[in-house]
Design a protein around this motif. Structure first.
Motif, mmCIF file in Angstrom:
data_model
loop_
_atom_site.group_PDB
_atom_site.id
_atom_site.type_symbol
_atom_site.label_atom_id
_atom_site.label_comp_id
_atom_site.label_asym_id
_atom_site.label_seq_id
_atom_site.Cartn_x
_atom_site.Cartn_y
_atom_site.Cartn_z
ATOM 1 N N ARG D 348 0.866 -1.302 0.033
ATOM 2 C CA ARG D 348 -0.060 -0.070 0.113
ATOM 3 C C ARG D 348 0.847 1.278 -0.063
ATOM 4 N N HIS D 349 2.205 1.336 0.476
ATOM 5 C CA HIS D 349 2.902 2.403 0.552
ATOM 6 C C HIS D 349 3.426 2.833 -0.756
ATOM 7 N N ARG D 350 3.963 1.758 -1.369
ATOM 8 C CA ARG D 350 4.562 2.238 -2.731
ATOM 9 C C ARG D 350 3.463 2.122 -3.765
ATOM 10 N N GLN D 351 2.395 1.323 -3.696
ATOM 11 C CA GLN D 351 1.413 1.408 -4.912
ATOM 12 C C GLN D 351 0.234 1.593 -4.599
ATOM 13 N N GLY D 352 -0.214 1.742 -3.396
ATOM 14 C CA GLY D 352 -1.781 2.025 -3.167
ATOM 15 C C GLY D 352 -1.711 3.426 -2.702
ATOM 16 N N LEU D 353 -1.071 4.188 -2.338
ATOM 17 C CA LEU D 353 -1.371 5.590 -1.719
ATOM 18 C C LEU D 353 -0.017 6.665 -2.110
ATOM 19 N N LEU D 354 -0.659 7.871 -2.128
ATOM 20 C CA LEU D 354 0.366 8.979 -2.369
ATOM 21 C C LEU D 354 0.410 9.468 -0.902
ATOM 22 N N LEU D 355 1.355 9.017 -0.223
ATOM 23 C CA LEU D 355 1.568 9.146 1.346
ATOM 24 C C LEU D 355 1.504 10.737 1.764
ATOM 25 N N THR D 356 1.973 11.491 1.110
ATOM 26 C CA THR D 356 2.092 13.009 1.614
ATOM 27 C C THR D 356 0.662 13.690 1.098
ATOM 28 N N GLN D 357 -0.220 13.107 0.285
ATOM 29 C CA GLN D 357 -1.346 13.903 0.005
ATOM 30 C C GLN D 357 -2.477 13.353 1.129
#
Ligand code: ATP
Ligand code: ATP
Ligand code: MG
Ligand code: MG
Lengths: 421, 355, 359, 520
Positions: D348-357
């Motif tokens: 999820r961190h690499r492919q699932g989400l735009l972490l800073t958004q």
């Protein structure tokens, strides 16, 4: 995320049992590459009747022109192997030129070298503080350092050089190193070269270029290349440094002081770039420091490093290629450049055959088209307009990268901001 | 309030810090920093300086926008330098050799410039997408080639013509000029400064309101996540680079269509590199970039006055470098501080604090 | 196993077809030189405030900026000019920076104002009409339609012609070289004159040519390394007298000449006396002089006397606006006579020197 | 080693007392007490985020406790960094592998411990010796990037041994291993235990804990709940100690499988980027409406590639992918999503989400062309926000608001957001890769429920999971993947994780519940 590998989708699939690593050792690749290049050049030189391609003078010119680029590239290598992208090489190099001139005109070339390293290292230190301690984006910091380096040296020159040289953009003349030749060998090779025998004379010319009129700076640079290899790949310090560029978290977890290693690497990087600056100042043709002297060589060094796949031997090749192409165009201009085009056609022909053997029809077709186009250029022109040959090194770099860049591999954590904890 | 603090505090601190740094440098060299800064500020009121600042802001703004588009997806278009040069030559040649009604003529020149800029950027873009060539190197190399091509095109036997000791492209007829806003003896603001402003607005809308902008940002933030979300990284690289090159192609249009009407040997270099610094300074935000461009232009133009008080003008470059570096450091410090605060806040609100 | 190389070994310089060129018939000896410079005349310039806007490099560049500065200094000393102000251009600056510089000088009451370098032509076109009462001058350029701008143009090709003659006479291999900094029309004038002069003196002469960078890339004036390598290339191709018009890059040319022990001809000012190339001074046989100092001096003088009407259109051989230096005593009397002969023919219009090179 | 059995009177190997560690907003450890006897295997259990890893990092010197003391071998110690801990004989194998891919095995092992035997031939000999005595065989000269998961784990343990560690922390070592590999690991551990090593062992898999551990300590919400004898408690009891309530189960009750084929994959093949090596070969697969098809396989056998090829993120070399009657083979990822595929990526961190958004921007990802996130070429920010709020409510995403960046959420809540997003817009097919990996029990239960509900509504699901219980519990059909091929079918009603495991490693079918496919 908890149970996977660090990079699941990049993890190699173990589908068929991992291929037995049939890795050709790096030195062999280098030797084969050099041999191939020599064969190609001597063939071209023979077929086009342009002996300058492999003449002693050309090689010497190439060495002199490659030197600053090589040193900058080495600087890039140190920083990037530790995971810090260093686009500030240009700025550090400029600081090096200033330092070299300042110490050089007062205390001679060796002092110049030391001061250049120190000034470059200062730039490196700044870059390290910004990127390592403050976690600033590496490119941003590099751009800022380029600005700072240029501004600072100009400012200092008006303050310090102007009263002596009466020119705010130039230092007083800096004494240069003496050059050295291998006696006997050099003459013998010279005779061989003069005989104009196919192949043999070419090799002799190239070798003679390498052993005649060598400046201690050249020897130092070569020593630095070898030394960098030994330090980075054969010592514990080097292993630790490289581990910071590959996986700093892992390194830290094993007790490696990542910040310290990054600092050291970037400072060393600056020092090397600085020495690159000194190489410019101490070049026999140079009066000393001259504003705008580096003229983008730091960037070219960076390119040579990437070109060389982040390896000392490779970047040596990159710098040599650039120096050679530049030397050729400076010394003999359009006609020789055409000979190079012819050489490119030959090279393409070899590639096409190779692709045909591997049954890569598409690639082979592309190669044929390119070869025919280049041959048409060769055939239809007497001389390439000088406007275009001036940038032959840039073109050559671009083409070689386009052919070879898919094999390149940056350190895994290159340019990634690392924070402890 | 909090947002303002996070966005405005860092640059303010950075400028203060840099001014302080340069002040010290000046003091060391025996100059009076207050006098130097004073002379720079009062220079704005002199002659055409104010107008020059506005004009130059426009030029820098376009260059920085071009860079920023690449930055949005971690593409480093170091090649703005070459793109605007080639675009300028070709656009000037075309503009000087066609005849069209006023308005249309200028428009045609602008379109040509954008296309040529995009075309020049297409080479590194295609190389990156198909061959994986690092765009930093390829754009640097393209900058060199741009110089060569430009020089070739203005050869007298190609498109150039001799003017005294200068060479230039044929002059663009009056129908292709873009009139400016005259301020009498204070100079004339280029009409195309408004093009820069327009580009800024368009850039903002694109980044924040359109699908394309979203995809660009997503791709820059996480190429892997974007790919899983249906954004092809290769396509984005290609489009972003072309767009960046297209905008870069416009960099010299305000000057060429507003004043020079030709490309000649005095063509300014280095705007692309300034654009990089300004984009970084403005954090790729259209407003931030505008501020950065203004600051840059002010330092450049007012810096000319330093000669009058015997202060080396190079102090301005030092100041620019120091600002870029300290502004990012300041942002980073503030960001860390705010991240911790945010985490504390989220933790508190969720009552997730155990024990 | 290394031996130190002793400076000035005969690296390269292959095919020593010693004996030199088959020379063309010498020109008829000239009548006694006419020293046109009117000396001793007392001019009062104490009312003048002279402004100078230098091109990149500025005072101290050991080139044409410096030459302009020398003219100004002399004028100040001779005419008692009231006030001087000098400003310098930065590399890669925008057009408006030049305008601002000129405007600044004009609005501070400086008159006359001299722009050093053709780069000021475009700015003067704009600024000069704004200050119709100020007398401007521009070195190496002209501004059409602006009556208050005096062009200070030089016949570099004529001076370079003489440099070509010198080269042809001094070459042992009948092979000479030219290194240009940037391929712009101004530098091509040097090239053209040199070529024509060398050919005139020795029709069979071979000429190597190299420009370091093309038009628009002005780094060619700042790259001694490249200057050196280009010069070495020419020397190895057989050239043994090199002429350069490459600004700071020329230092590299001298250095290459020095290490191969061949001859070199300087440019703009008398480079034999220049501190930064002192190491190689013994290979500098002459310099083509472009008397920017004279032009600047004469211009200030003319303004002081309010006599611009008789001001020379072009500083050529006739008014000693260009010439050659003999410092170091490397030219024998024979050659000097030949040079005077050619000079007379050019002044008389019997030889017309082209300002564009053949290739 | 002479004394091999743990002596009750000897000083404990490790004593942690009163450990407290605070992060901004979280107390990860609060007054934790832990005693590990010398020579034992001591297991540590607890939910996600309970603070196990944090505790271990403190013991390993990677983080400093805010309060509390550490004793090793009866002597109080203070570790300022891992080097100190290593000196005290403590080693750690991390939950996320800590290996540099581009370095060789030997380089990875000697890194940081070069002073012991240098970095050359001598070190190589030592490594080979160690490998031999413990059974952890791996070629020291090979690049780590060429190794599979199990080999990497061996390297990790070798690293620790090389430093002379006597107390070895294993943070979730079995998570990536198949049962057979787990057995192998356990055999090694037991042999090493004989030689006097002490292990701290973290796992979410309670059967394993009971199989290997001599004692087990349970941590809940950052604090120790108690220590138990694993032989004396059941897995269920352990689990309930961890959670403090009853356990959910992935089991699906009645079948909802219909005849309508939703996804059909025909003869799909993929060639590795660098050469001609096939990564996928002749994959045929059908998923029907209302059916969950599970893919079992050891990591790295092509599951990732299969999913990414179906999603259009990789170009298939040959073969077709059909959704209903529509051939998707030539379409890009976005078009496939638009055609009705939802995709929960494995990471999820690499492919699932735009972490800073912010969360609502993440809602748009993958839906940037569709209602409610977009209208034509324009984004519909209001619509996206509204729908994000819906997901937050329906999926119980615990967040202070939809404007916080995704990184601020815990892993489980991030995953709920991703699943919620992928189930919006009425997909006909959901491709779920490890949908509950590293997610705590509460979130896990919710995600299972949502998948089951959607399946009941007729959704077709392709499930990839390393958690064999989850796979067996959720799937209607299971396929086993090995070296890029589907090699066997298994019946979830009767298959056991062990059977599945042996099919996954290619050891052959050991049970009637696994039917090998013809062809190989
Ligand atoms: N560096 C950090 N900064 C802030 N919070 C952290 C940090 N590391 C861990 N945490 C928080 O501390 C808590 C404990 O995390 P820890 O990783 O120890 O859990 P765990 O029991 O190992 O979970 P898992 O089973 O997922 O591995 C979590 O809430 C986590 O969010
Ligand atoms: N280094 C760090 N700095 C700041 N916050 C962190 C750090 N590491 C973790 N966190 C915070 O801790 C929380 C959970 O992190 P952690 O990595 O332990 O997730 P998790 O719940 O274990 O999920 P996953 O299973 O995906 O790892 C998040 O809120 C994250 O922001
Ligand atoms: Mg976790
Ligand atoms: Mg953990």
């Amino acid at each position: 995320m908890s149970t996977s590998l660090m990079n699941p989708s990049e993890a190699p699939s173990t589908v068929p049992p991992p291929r037995k690593a049939r890795r050709v050792p790096g030195w062999l690749v280098g030797v084969l590459g050099v041999a191939g290049a020599v064969v190609l050049l001597s063939t071209t030189s023979y077929l086009t009747d342009v002996p300058q391609l492999t003449s002693t003078g050309t090689i010497q010119t190439a060495v002199r022109l490659a030197l600053p680029i090589l040193l900058a590239a080495l600087g890039g290598l140190w920083a990037e192997r530790a995971g810090v992208v260093n686009i500030g090489l240009e700025g550090m190099m400029i600081m090096g030129t200033w330092g070299a001139a300042w110490a050089g005109y007062q205390w001679g070339p060796w002092a110049a070298l030391l001061a250049a390293a120190a000034f470059g290292a200062l730039g490196g230190l700044l870059h390290a503080i910004a990127t390592v301690s403050f976690g600033v984006n590496h490119i941003v910091s590099g751009v800022a350092i380029n600005l700072l380096g240029a501004g600072l040296t100009k400012y200092l020159s008006t303050l310090i050089f102007f009263p002596v040289s009466h020119n705010p953009r130039e230092s007083p003349a800096v004494p240069k190193f003496d050059t050295y030749s291998a006696p006997g060998l050099s003459e013998w090779l010279g005779e061989l070269e003069a005989q104009q025998r196919v192949g043999l004379s070419d090799v002799a010319g190239i070798l003679r270029g390498l052993v005649t009129g060598v400046s201690p700076l050249t020897m130092l640079a070569i020593a630095l290349v070898v030394g960098s290899y030994l330090v980075l790949w054969r010592t514990r310090f080097g292993l630790r440094l490289r581990s910071c560029g590959e996986n700093p978290v892992a390194a830290e977890s094993l007790g490696v002081h990542v910040y310290r290693h990054k600092y050291l690497a970037v400072i060393a990087s600056g020092a090397l770039a600085g020495i690159g600056g000194a190489a410019l100042v101490l070049n026999p043709g140079q009066p000393g420091y001259l504003e705008g002297q580096t003229n983008g060589r730091g960037f070219i060094g960076l390119a040579a490093m990437i070109f060389g796949n982040w390896r000392p031997g490779g970047l040596l090749g990159g710098a040599a290629l650039f120096g050679y192409a530049d030397g050729l165009q400076l010394r003999s201009g359009g006609k020789t450049f055409l000979a190079l085009v012819y050489g490119a056609v030959l090279l393409l022909a070899v590639i096409v055959v190779w692709q045909l053997v591997r049954r890569r029809w598409f690639a082979a077709a592309g190669g044929i088209v390119a070869a025919v186009a280049l041959y048409a250029v060769y055939y239809s022109l007497d001389e390439v307009p000088s406007e275009l040959t001036t940038y032959a090194p840039h073109l050559v770099t671009l083409i070689v990268l386009a052919v070879a860049s898919q094999r390149l591999r940056a350190p895994a954590a290159d340019g990634v901001v690392y924070r402890r904890g | 309030m909090g947002i303002l603090r996070g966005k405005l505090l860092p640059p303010a601190l950075a400028i203060l810090f840099s001014a302080l740094l340069c002040g010290i440098a000046l003091l060391v060299s025996g100059a009076n920093p207050l006098k130097a800064f004073g002379v720079m500020v009062s220079q704005v009121g002199e002659g055409t300086t104010a107008v020059d600042i506005v004009n130059s802001t426009g030029t820098y703004y376009i260059a920085a926008l071009a860079v920023a588009i690449g930055f949005q997806m971690n593409l480093f278009n170091i090649g703005v330098e070459g793109q605007y040069r080639v675009a300028a030559v070709v656009a000037a040649v075309v503009g000087g050799s066609i005849a069209l009604p006023p308005g249309l003529h200028a428009l045609a020149v602008i379109v040509v410039a954008a296309l040529v800029g995009a075309l020049w950027a297409a080479v590194p873009a295609v190389l990156k997408v198909t061959r994986g060539v690092n765009e930093v190197i390829s754009t640097i190399m393209m900058n060199g080639l741009a110089l060569g091509l430009a020089a070739y095109l203005i050869r007298e036997d190609v498109f150039g013509e001799l003017r005294g000791n200068n060479i230039r492209t044929p002059e663009i007829p009056e129908s292709g000029w873009v009139p400016g806003i005259p301020f009498g003896s204070s100079g004339t603001v280029f009409g195309l400064v408004f093009l820069a402003a327009l580009l800024g607005v368009a850039y903002w809308v694109m980044m924040n309101r359109t699908r394309f902008g979203f995809e660009l940002k997503a791709s820059g933030e996480s190429a892997t996540a974007a790919a899983a979300g249906g954004v092809s990284a290769k396509k984005m690289v290609l489009v972003a680079m072309l767009l960046s090159g297209g905008i870069a192609g416009l960099v010299s249009m305000p000057e060429i269509l507003g004043r020079d009407h030709t490309y000649n040997l005095n063509f300014p270099a280095g705007i692309g590199f300034s654009g990089i610094a300004i984009a970084l300074l403005g954090r790729n935000h259209p407003g931030g970039i505008a501020f950065g461009a203004l600051l840059w232009a002010f330092l450049d133009k007012s810096g000319l006055a330093l000669d009058n008080v015997g202060v080396p003008r190079e102090i301005v470059t030092i100041m620019q470098g120091a600002i870029v570096l300290s502004v990012v450091v300041a942002y980073e410090v503030v960001r860390r501080f705010e991240l911790a605060a945010e985490q504390r806040r989220v933790g508190r609100q969720l009552g997730a604090v155990a024990a | 196993a290394c031996a130190k190389d002793n400076g000035g070994s005969n690296t390269g310089s292959t095919g020593n077809a010693s004996g030199g060129c088959k020379l063309a018939p010498k020109p008829p000896a000239a009548a006694a030189a006419s020293s046109s410079s009117s000396a001793g005349e007392k001019v009062d310039g104490s009312a003048l405030k002279v402004g100078l806007a230098y091109d990149i490099g500025g005072r101290g560049d050991a080139s044409f900026n410096d030459s302009a500065a020398a003219g100004l200094d002399k004028a100040k000393a001779d005419f008692g000019v009231r006030e001087l102000k000098e400003l310098t251009a930065a590399p890669n600056e925008a057009e408006d920076a030049k305008q601002t510089r000129l405007r600044q000088l004009a609005s501070e009451g400086f008159n006359p104002i001299i722009g050093v370098g053709f780069a000021y032509a475009e700015s003067l076109k704009v600024v000069a009409p704004e200050f119709p009462n100020v007398k401007f001058a521009i070195v190496d350029g002209a501004v059409e339609g602006a009556a208050n701008v005096t062009p200070l143009l030089f016949a570099e090709e004529q001076g370079s012609f003489l440099a070509g003659v010198i080269a042809a006479y001094q070459s042992k291999t009948c092979h000479v070289g030219f290194v240009g900094g940037v391929k712009i029309p101004l530098i091509q004038k040097f090239d053209a004159g040199f070529e024509q002069g060398a050919k005139a003196a020795a029709p069979d002469v071979k000429i190597e040519k190299k420009y370091l960078t093309p038009a628009g890339d002005f780094t060619g004036f700042q790259e001694p390394t490249k200057g050196q390598e280009a010069a070495k290339g020419q020397i190895e191709a057989g050239a043994d007298v090199l002429y350069h018009a490459a600004g700071a890059s020329g230092k590299g040319v001298f250095s290459a000449a020095k290490s191969a022990n061949v001859k070199a001809i300087g440019v703009d000012s008398d480079q034999y006396h220049q501190a930064t190339v002192a190491e190689s001074k013994d290979v500098i046989v002459s310099s083509m002089l472009k008397r920017v100092d004279v032009a600047v001096y004469d211009f200030v003088k003319a303004v002081a006397k309010d006599d611009l009407a008789n001001f020379p259109k072009v500083f050529d051989l006739k008014v000693d606006g260009v010439g050659y230096s003999t410092s170091g005593d490397k030219l024998d009397d024979d050659l000097k006579a030949v040079l005077d002969g050619y000079k007379a023919q050019i002044i008389a219009g019997k030889i017309e020197v082209k300002d564009k090179p053949s290739s | 080693m002479s004394t091999s059995t743990p002596a009750a009177d000897a000083a404990p190997a490790v004593v942690l007392s009163g450990i407290t560690k605070r992060f901004p907003g979280v107390v990860a450890n609060s007054d934790v007490h832990l005693t590990v006897r010398a020579g034992e295997v001591h297991a540590l259990c607890g939910e996600n985020g309970a603070g196990k890893s944090t505790l271990m990092k403190i013991l390993y010197g990677m983080q400093q406790p805010d309060e509390g003391t550490i004793e090793v071998g009866g002597r109080p110690v203070r570790f300022r960094n891992p080097a100190d801990a290593i000196k005290a004989g403590i080693g750690m194998v991390h939950q996320h592998f800590m290996l540099a891919d581009n370095l060789t095995v030997q380089e990875n092992v000697v890194l940081g411990a070069e002073a012991l035997h240098g970095i050359g031939g001598r070190a190589r000999k030592v490594i080979q010796g160690l490998a031999k005595s413990t059974g952890l065989t791996v070629d020291p000269g090979v690049l780590v990037e060429r190794l599979g998961v199990a080999d990497r784990q061996r390297v990790e343990i070798l690293k620790v041994l090389y430093r002379g560690a006597k107390v070895i922390i294993l943070d979730e070592p079995t998570a990536v291993l198949v049962p057979q590999e787990v057995d192998e690991l356990f055999t090694t551990l037991r042999a090493m235990q004989e030689q006097g090593y002490t292990f701290l062992f973290i796992s979410h898999k309670l059967d394993e804990v009971r199989a290997i551990a001599d004692s087990v300590t349970v941590i809940r919400r950052g604090t120790t709940v108690g220590t138990a004898d694993p032989k004396a408690v059941s897995s269920r009891q352990l689990a309930e100690m961890m959670v403090g309530s009853e356990l959910p189960s992935p089991e699906t009750r009645e079948s909802t499988v219909t005849d309508r084929v939703v996804l059909r994959v025909e003869d799909l093949g993929l060639v590795a980027e660098e050469g001609t090596r096939p990564v996928l070969d002749g994959i045929d697969l059908v998923v029907r409406s209302g059916e969950v098809v599970g893919i079992a396989g050891v990591e790295g056998n092509g599951q990732t590639e299969l999913v990414e090829t179906i999603m259009g993120m990789r170009r298939a070399h040959h073969g077709r992918v059909l959704l209903g009657d529509r051939d998707l083979s030539r379409l890009g990822t976005l078009a496939r999503r638009e055609a009705g595929i939802g995709y929960v990526p494995e990471d999820r961190h690499r492919q699932g989400l735009l972490l800073t958004q912010p969360l609502w921007v993440n809602r748009i990802l993958g839906h940037q062309t569709r209602e409610p996130a977009a209208k034509g070429l324009w984004l519909d920010l209001a619509g996206a926000k509204r729908d994000t709020r819906r997901i937050v409510d329906e999926f119980d995403v615990r967040t202070p608001g939809i404007d916080v960046p995704a990184a601020a959420l815990s892993g489980g809540n991030q995953q709920k957001l991703v699943v919620g997003r992928e189930l919006s817009g009425d997909p006909v097919l959901l491709i779920a890769s490890h949908p509950t990996r590293g997610v705590d029990v509460g979130a896990q239960a919710l995600i299972w429920d949502e998948i089951k509900r959607a399946r009941a509504r007729g959704l077709a699901v392709l499930l990839i999971s390393a958690d064999l219980d989850e796979l067996i519990g959720l799937s209607d059909t299971i396929k086993v993947m090995l070296r890029g091929r589907l090699v066997a079918d298994a019946d979830p009603a009767s298959v056991t994780p062990e059977d599945l495991g042996s099919a996954m490693t290619g050891a052959g079918a050991t049970s009637a519940a696994v039917a090998e496919l013809e062809g190989e």
